[in-house]
Design an enzyme around this catalytic site. Structure first.
Site, PDB file in Angstrom:
ATOM      1  N   LYS A  72      30.399  31.938  38.275  1.00  9.31           N
ATOM      2  CA  LYS A  72      29.616  30.794  37.758  1.00  9.31           C
ATOM      3  C   LYS A  72      30.375  30.071  36.657  1.00  9.31           C
ATOM      4  CE  LYS A  72      26.247  33.147  36.477  1.00  9.31           C
ATOM      5  NZ  LYS A  72      26.784  34.398  37.061  1.00  9.31           N
ATOM      6  N   THR A  74      33.569  30.211  35.964  1.00  9.82           N
ATOM      7  CA  THR A  74      34.790  29.642  36.544  1.00  9.82           C
ATOM      8  C   THR A  74      34.474  28.367  37.306  1.00  9.82           C
ATOM      9  OG1 THR A  74      35.672  31.888  36.743  1.00  9.82           O
ATOM     10  CG2 THR A  74      36.759  30.175  38.042  1.00  9.82           C
ATOM     11  N   ARG A  95      28.128  29.546  27.768  1.00 11.65           N
ATOM     12  CA  ARG A  95      27.724  30.474  26.725  1.00 11.65           C
ATOM     13  C   ARG A  95      28.963  31.124  26.129  1.00 11.65           C
ATOM     14  NH1 ARG A  95      24.790  34.386  30.007  1.00 11.65           N
ATOM     15  NH2 ARG A  95      26.082  33.331  31.535  1.00 11.65           N
ATOM     16  N   LYS A 106      33.026  43.871  32.740  1.00 14.30           N
ATOM     17  CA  LYS A 106      33.125  42.521  33.287  1.00 14.30           C
ATOM     18  C   LYS A 106      34.264  41.704  32.699  1.00 14.30           C
ATOM     19  CE  LYS A 106      30.219  38.943  34.821  1.00 14.30           C
ATOM     20  NZ  LYS A 106      31.071  37.929  34.159  1.00 14.30           N
ATOM     21  N   ALA A 274      21.626  37.221  30.780  1.00 13.37           N
ATOM     22  CA  ALA A 274      20.485  36.823  31.612  1.00 13.37           C
ATOM     23  C   ALA A 274      19.758  38.012  32.218  1.00 13.37           C
ATOM     24  CB  ALA A 274      20.955  35.885  32.720  1.00 13.37           C
ATOM     25  N   PHE A 302      24.076  35.513  35.490  1.00 13.54           N
ATOM     26  CA  PHE A 302      23.798  36.333  36.667  1.00 13.54           C
ATOM     27  C   PHE A 302      23.207  35.510  37.819  1.00 13.54           C
ATOM     28  CE2 PHE A 302      25.546  39.855  34.874  1.00 13.54           C
ATOM     29  CZ  PHE A 302      24.953  40.253  33.685  1.00 13.54           C
ATOM     30  N   PHE A 383      38.126  33.369  47.398  1.00 18.27           N
ATOM     31  CA  PHE A 383      39.004  34.454  46.954  1.00 18.27           C
ATOM     32  C   PHE A 383      40.144  34.581  47.954  1.00 18.27           C
ATOM     33  CE2 PHE A 383      37.070  37.003  43.455  1.00 18.27           C
ATOM     34  CZ  PHE A 383      35.978  36.181  43.225  1.00 18.27           C
ATOM     35  N   TRP A 411      39.644  28.262  41.254  1.00 15.48           N
ATOM     36  CA  TRP A 411      40.288  29.385  40.572  1.00 15.48           C
ATOM     37  C   TRP A 411      41.805  29.301  40.767  1.00 15.48           C
ATOM     38  CZ3 TRP A 411      43.258  33.532  42.418  1.00 15.48           C
ATOM     39  CH2 TRP A 411      43.495  34.546  41.483  1.00 15.48           C
TER      40      TRP A 411
HETATM   41  N1  LIG Z   1      38.007  32.658  43.160  1.00 12.53           N
HETATM   42  C1  LIG Z   1      38.322  33.685  42.378  1.00 12.53           C
HETATM   43  N2  LIG Z   1      39.332  34.507  42.703  1.00 12.53           N
HETATM   44  C2  LIG Z   1      39.656  35.566  41.928  1.00 12.53           C
HETATM   45  N3  LIG Z   1      39.009  35.888  40.774  1.00 12.53           N
HETATM   46  C3  LIG Z   1      37.994  35.084  40.419  1.00 12.53           C
HETATM   47  C4  LIG Z   1      37.594  33.963  41.176  1.00 12.53           C
HETATM   48  N4  LIG Z   1      36.532  33.366  40.543  1.00 12.53           N
HETATM   49  C5  LIG Z   1      36.296  34.094  39.439  1.00 12.53           C
HETATM   50  N5  LIG Z   1      37.177  35.111  39.358  1.00 12.53           N
HETATM   51  C6  LIG Z   1      37.205  36.149  38.330  1.00 12.53           C
HETATM   52  O1  LIG Z   1      36.004  36.877  38.476  1.00 12.53           O
HETATM   53  C7  LIG Z   1      35.474  37.231  37.176  1.00 12.53           C
HETATM   54  C8  LIG Z   1      34.063  36.650  37.060  1.00 12.53           C
HETATM   55  O2  LIG Z   1      34.149  35.235  36.991  1.00 12.53           O
HETATM   56  P1  LIG Z   1      33.089  34.459  36.081  1.00 12.53           P
HETATM   57  O3  LIG Z   1      33.334  33.013  36.242  1.00 12.53           O
HETATM   58  O4  LIG Z   1      33.105  35.042  34.712  1.00 12.53           O
HETATM   59  O5  LIG Z   1      31.741  34.871  36.816  1.00 12.53           O
HETATM   60  P2  LIG Z   1      30.234  34.763  36.265  1.00 12.53           P
HETATM   61  O6  LIG Z   1      30.203  33.712  35.236  1.00 12.53           O
HETATM   62  O7  LIG Z   1      29.439  34.438  37.473  1.00 12.53           O
HETATM   63  O8  LIG Z   1      29.935  36.123  35.723  1.00 12.53           O
HETATM   64  C9  LIG Z   1      36.443  36.663  36.157  1.00 12.53           C
HETATM   65  O9  LIG Z   1      37.347  37.692  35.785  1.00 12.53           O
HETATM   66  C10 LIG Z   1      37.193  35.590  36.912  1.00 12.53           C
HETATM   67  O10 LIG Z   1      38.509  35.408  36.420  1.00 12.53           O
HETATM   68  O1  LIG Z   2      24.380  36.929  31.481  1.00 12.28           O
HETATM   69  C1  LIG Z   2      25.314  37.025  32.294  1.00 12.28           C
HETATM   70  O2  LIG Z   2      26.193  36.018  32.471  1.00 12.28           O
HETATM   71  P1  LIG Z   2      27.326  36.017  33.589  1.00 12.28           P
HETATM   72  O3  LIG Z   2      26.632  36.063  34.919  1.00 12.28           O
HETATM   73  O4  LIG Z   2      28.072  34.712  33.381  1.00 12.28           O
HETATM   74  O5  LIG Z   2      28.167  37.246  33.345  1.00 12.28           O
HETATM   75 MG   LIG Z   3      29.732  33.770  33.223  1.00 13.32          MG
END
Ligand SMILES: Nc1ncnc2c1ncn2[C@@H]1O[C@H](COP(=O)(O)OP(=O)(O)O)[C@@H](O)[C@H]1O
Ligand SMILES: O=COP(=O)(O)O
Ligand SMILES: [Mg+2]
Length: 556
Positions: A72, A74, A95, A106, A274, A302, A383, A411
């Site tokens: 999300k 990203t 955030r 994470k 969340a 989430f 991915f 990404w």
């Molecule tokens: N397309 C992708 N390919 C590889 N890794 C990714 C990709 N998109 C996100 N990531 C990695 O996955 C993890 C979660 O991404 P993030 O944007 O923080 O997700 P969320 O905000 O939904 O928790 C991070 O370490 C990010 O670098």
């Molecule tokens: O509260 C959780 O946020 P992410 O889903 O961005 O980890």
């Molecule tokens: Mg996030």
């Protein structure tokens, strides 16, 4: 592919004061720089925008995630960069990361790959000190309460009925339940206590929902500290705590500005999780961004059952904000997990599991469209392990339920990889929008909880022991109009994190309810969710290092 931190370190950043002036005409006197690449915005500047019209608000949510997260943050960064690339005036609102997941499972929360906000080390670690300030303000109230008890307890606080724990920004299960005040008279009055993680603090929630310092102080005064032995309630204002607490938050309440790898301005402010809190960045940052830009992309934590639901039923209800479109982030890997594939086999093609796990996406998609009445596009966060066959199948299945799925490669490619999504979002914000809350203010609290559980989670019903039921009935007589902040596992629609996909007929079990009189919502704690997470067997901290030149490695 380089690691997130290596990509971030190679970026050419522009001084934030220069970038803000150049792109949005913000005069330097309205920015307090924290180094060259972070700054806090002045309330004078925020006030000066009030007569401007709002831009369009796009909410980024996701399917129920794997422990790594599905992208999300990203995607929010990638979409913001893409909107700027196609000539739109866009801002993003994220955030702030918590040190808990940063050193836990994470990792950080500054995005990933070529879709990041920078400087990522700063943002993921101490940033501008907001979380430290929130933690100190929270713990000041705890210290004042115990000090009051030590010096005669004029308010007759019952140490067995305290409602206010301490917080720390760390995953530390040993602090969940503690005994303090040991060692005799000089050390205070012995009692049980415990710590939550800072992102679950009601101080965080209040900071994320208010418009200014005056409102912040008023709401802090309403925070429940505990009960007297006579059964009455004791609030922060009874301890004269709210002024000092608000003073500690003087700077934390002002929104932070940073930039993306593509030198687009970004707000990063506030950081409730969340699963154990309401999961949205501050109203101040979101409202300010809407006055500054034509398109504002923001994320809620989430899956849509958690962050998006609370974005709508708590943040929108309290602020008057309304999303003009929703981006539902999905990944092949998460859907295969929902189809029963173990975490260590998610890289292998598995069309059958993808087909089965699709049920999770379908329920989130239908919830957004049918329960909240919002236009929605599915962003397949690509991915490298995704196969053509998997992408084709997923795209077809989304079309079969009346949706559109776009493959997004931000990404790997940055904003260029999300331009198709950007163009779709520009159309979507003008699509029919029957925004609605899941429940009205005057619905009884129990019915609100049941509505969320049955209409969003697919549950057959809700259960609670008689003590919790009585507590909810008492709260209903007192603050029925408060919205519900569901605290439950992020991995499932159910309370059982192992119930993947789209379970139906399960029962949502309420373990505890916590009235947040300052944030003005009711926290409903379900199943075994913890408001103080623990660290895994091999925490990310073990792989984080710093060399003699101050170069950090292992942050992601
Ligand atoms: N397309 C992708 N390919 C590889 N890794 C990714 C990709 N998109 C996100 N990531 C990695 O996955 C993890 C979660 O991404 P993030 O944007 O923080 O997700 P969320 O905000 O939904 O928790 C991070 O370490 C990010 O670098
Ligand atoms: O509260 C959780 O946020 P992410 O889903 O961005 O980890
Ligand atoms: Mg996030």
């Amino acid at each position: 592919m380089l690691s997130d931190i290596e990509i971030a370190r190679q970026a050419t950043l522009r001084p934030i004061v220069e970038l803000a002036q150049d792109r949005f005409g913000i005069a330097p006197e309205h920015l307090d720089p924290y180094g060259h690449y972070k700054a806090k915005l002045s309330f004078d500047y925020i006030q000066s925008l009030q007569d401007r019209p709002d831009g369009k608000l796009i909410l980024v949510t996701a399917i129920s995630p794997t422990p790594a997260g599905e992208g999300k943050t990203t995607t929010t960064v990638g979409l913001g960069d893409a909107l700027n690339r196609i000539g739109k005036k866009a801002l993003i609102c994220l955030r702030e990361p918590s040190l808990g997941p940063c050193f836990g499972i994470k990792g950080g929360a500054a995005g990933g790959g070529r879709a990041q906000v920078v400087p990522m080390e700063d943002i993921n670690l101490h940033f501008t000190g907001d979380f430290h300030a929130i933690g100190v303000a929270h713990n000041l109230l705890s210290a004042l309460a115990d000090n009051h008890i030590h010096h005669g307890n004029a308010l007759d606080l019952d140490v067995r009925q305290m409602a206010w724990k301490r917080v720390i920004d760390m995953n530390d299960r040993n602090l969940r339940q503690i005994v303090e005040g040991l060692g005799g008279r000089v050390n205070g009055v012995p009692r049980e206590d415990g710590f939550d993680i800072v992102v679950a603090s009601e101080v965080m929630a209040i900071l994320c929902l208010v418009d200014d310092l005056g409102e912040l102080k008023r709401q802090l005064g309403k925070v429940l500290v505990g009960h007297s032995r006579g059964g009455g309630k004791v609030f922060a204002r009874d301890l004269k705590a709210q002024g000092a607490m608000a003073a500690l938050l003087k700077d934390a309440i002002r929104p932070n500005l940073v930039q993306t790898l593509e030198n687009n301005l970004a707000f990063v402010h506030g950081g409730p999780f969340a699963n154990i809190a309401h999961g949205c960045n501050t109203a101040i940052a979101t409202k300010t961004a809407l006055k500054m830009a034509d398109y504002v992309v923001t994320e809620a934590g989430f899956g849509a059952d958690l962050g998006a639901e609370k974005f709508i039923d708590i943040k929108c209800r309290k602020t008057g904000l309304r999303p003009d479109a929703v981006v539902l982030v999905a990944t092949v890997r998460a859907l295969k997990m929902h189809g029963g594939v173990p975490k260590d086999a998610l890289q292998e093609e598995n069309l059958a599991a993808l087909e089965t796990g699709f049920a999770n996406l379908e329920r989130h998609f239908r919830n957004i469209r049918e329960q909240f009445g919002l236009p929605c596009v599915v962003a397949i966060n690509h991915f490298v392990s995704d196969t053509e066959a998997e992408i084709r199948l997923l795209t077809e299945k989304v079309a079969a339920i009346g949706g559109k799925a776009l493959v997004c490669r931000h990404w790997a490619e940055g904003g260029a990889g999300a331009e198709t999504l950007a163009r779709e979002v520009v159309n979507l914000v003008s699509a029919p929008n029957q925004f609605r809350f899941l429940y009205e203010d005057d619905l009884p609290l129990w019915e609100k909880i049941k509505t969320i559980a049955t209409r969003l989670y697919g549950a057959a019903g809700v259960s609670a022991d008689s003590k919790v039921r009585r507590q909810i009935e008492a709260l209903d007589r007192e603050c029925r109009h408060f919205p519900i902040c569901m605290a439950k596992t992020q991995y499932s629609f159910a309370c059982d994190p192992e119930l993947r996909g789209a379970p139906t007929g399960h029962t949502v079990t309420i373990r505890e309810v916590r009235p947040a009189y300052g944030a003005e919502f009711i926290v409903v704690i379900c199943g075994n969710i913890m408001t103080m997470p623990g660290l895994p067997k091999s925490p990310a901290a073990e792989r984080i290092d710093i060399d003699e030149n101050g170069q950090i490695s292992g942050l992601f």
